[in-house]
Design a protein around this motif. Structure first.
Motif, mmCIF file in Angstrom:
data_model
loop_
_atom_site.group_PDB
_atom_site.id
_atom_site.type_symbol
_atom_site.label_atom_id
_atom_site.label_comp_id
_atom_site.label_asym_id
_atom_site.label_seq_id
_atom_site.Cartn_x
_atom_site.Cartn_y
_atom_site.Cartn_z
ATOM 1 N N THR A 1 -8.888 3.978 -2.078
ATOM 2 C CA THR A 1 -8.144 5.220 -1.911
ATOM 3 C C THR A 1 -8.715 6.002 -0.736
ATOM 4 O O THR A 1 -9.923 5.903 -0.436
ATOM 5 C CB THR A 1 -8.196 6.096 -3.171
ATOM 6 N N ILE B 1 -3.323 4.741 -1.227
ATOM 7 C CA ILE B 1 -3.940 3.830 -2.177
ATOM 8 C C ILE B 1 -3.526 2.408 -1.826
ATOM 9 O O ILE B 1 -2.389 2.162 -1.442
ATOM 10 C CB ILE B 1 -3.543 4.201 -3.626
ATOM 11 N N ASN C 1 0.865 -1.173 0.000
ATOM 12 C CA ASN C 1 0.000 0.000 0.000
ATOM 13 C C ASN C 1 0.907 1.229 0.000
ATOM 14 O O ASN C 1 2.006 1.205 0.557
ATOM 15 C CB ASN C 1 -0.874 0.011 1.240
ATOM 16 N N GLY D 1 -4.931 -0.816 -5.907
ATOM 17 C CA GLY D 1 -5.498 0.397 -6.483
ATOM 18 C C GLY D 1 -6.986 0.509 -6.276
ATOM 19 O O GLY D 1 -7.600 1.502 -6.659
ATOM 20 N N SER E 1 -3.141 7.655 -7.680
ATOM 21 C CA SER E 1 -3.310 6.511 -8.572
ATOM 22 C C SER E 1 -1.996 5.743 -8.620
ATOM 23 O O SER E 1 -0.971 6.223 -8.141
ATOM 24 C CB SER E 1 -3.728 6.972 -9.971
#
Length: 125
Positions: A58, A51, A33, A55, A71
């Motif tokens: 978030t 994130i 992470n 992915g 991202s």
């Protein structure tokens, strides 16, 4: 542990945009992470965005929600922080960090064991 290098900082006028990048090496980045934190002189390092390794999840600090987007591209071992509508109070050194822990909501600095050297973001009024 994974090694992290930030880039993309600089000087921008209020209302402008910057995109920070965090390039990882030396580990299995796709299993970590990743978070962005920032720090100004005399203040503690504060959480900005995080994130999950996939992915899928978030999290953002309230102060940047709606303006910043985190991202990642695991194929490129890179995490990004797109910063729009920048304000002078966003001025700080921004750090990328990696962790095997990801909490719901704001992240804790102490949970992140790998850190980059930081990149300066300065927003002029």
């Amino acid at each position: 542990q994974v090694q992290l290098v930030e880039s993309g900082g600089g000087l921008v006028q209020a209302g402008g945009s910057l995109r920070l990048s965090c390039a990882a090496s030396g580990g299995t980045f796709s299993t970590y992470n990743t978070g962005w934190f920032r720090q100004t002189p005399g203040k503690e390092r504060e959480f900005v965005a995080a994130i999950s390794w996939s992915g899928f999840s978030t999290y953002y600090a309230d102060s940047v929600k709606g303006r910043f987007t985190i991202s990642r591209n695991n194929a490129k071992n890179t995490v990004y922080l797109q910063m729009n509508s920048l304000k002078p109070e966003d001025t700080a050194v921004y750090y990328c960090a990696a962790s095997t822990i990801l909490r719901v909501g704001p992240q804790r600095v102490a949970d992140f064991g790998s850190w980059g050297q930081g990149t300066q973001v300065t927003v002029s009024s």
